[in-house]
Scaffold this motif. Structure first.
Motif, PDB file in Angstrom:
ATOM      1  N   LEU A  32       0.711  -1.068   0.009  1.00 34.87           N
ATOM      2  CA  LEU A  32       0.020   0.155   0.110  1.00 34.87           C
ATOM      3  C   LEU A  32       0.907   1.110   0.012  1.00 34.87           C
ATOM      4  CD1 LEU A  32      -2.835  -0.989   2.506  1.00 34.87           C
ATOM      5  CD2 LEU A  32      -3.114  -0.639  -0.061  1.00 34.87           C
ATOM      6  N   ASN A  38      -5.417   2.037  -8.492  1.00 31.90           N
ATOM      7  CA  ASN A  38      -6.485   2.271  -7.571  1.00 31.90           C
ATOM      8  C   ASN A  38      -7.254   0.888  -7.174  1.00 31.90           C
ATOM      9  OD1 ASN A  38      -7.873   4.197  -5.595  1.00 31.90           O
ATOM     10  ND2 ASN A  38      -9.523   4.345  -7.047  1.00 31.90           N
ATOM     11  N   LYS A  41      -5.145  -1.119  -4.683  1.00 28.92           N
ATOM     12  CA  LYS A  41      -5.071  -0.591  -3.525  1.00 28.92           C
ATOM     13  C   LYS A  41      -6.456  -1.012  -2.799  1.00 28.92           C
ATOM     14  CE  LYS A  41      -2.095   3.041  -3.684  1.00 28.92           C
ATOM     15  NZ  LYS A  41      -1.453   4.436  -3.352  1.00 28.92           N
ATOM     16  N   GLU A  45      -6.809  -3.225   0.790  1.00 30.26           N
ATOM     17  CA  GLU A  45      -7.390  -2.636   1.876  1.00 30.26           C
ATOM     18  C   GLU A  45      -8.636  -3.675   2.421  1.00 30.26           C
ATOM     19  OE1 GLU A  45      -8.471   1.277   0.121  1.00 30.26           O
ATOM     20  OE2 GLU A  45      -6.416   1.949   0.745  1.00 30.26           O
TER      21      GLU A  45
END
Length: 65
Positions: A32, A38, A41, A45
């Motif tokens: 990260l 995006n 990520k 997450e």
């Protein structure tokens, strides 16, 4: 939830499968910190949240025995 199509990095998957949740989460933190797309990520997450829940649930199961 298109981000779920992204596979986890191999090292994260290996540590997760070995039950090394804390190590897998540290590897996720490392990824990260990198410049990633995006969607990747979001995938990392999401996995970190999921691993946290697994760790929490596993801890509760351990205490019951």
């Amino acid at each position: 939830m298109e981000f779920l199509r992204f596979p986890l990095p191999e090292k994260v998957d290996e540590e997760k499968n070995r039950g090394n949740i804390s190590i897998a989460m540290k590897i996720i933190d490392y990824y990260l910190s990198m410049d990633l797309p995006n969607e990747m990520k979001k995938r990392l997450e999401y996995e970190k949240i999921r691993l946290g829940l697994i760790k929490k649930d596993y801890g509760l199961v351990e205490k019951r025995h």
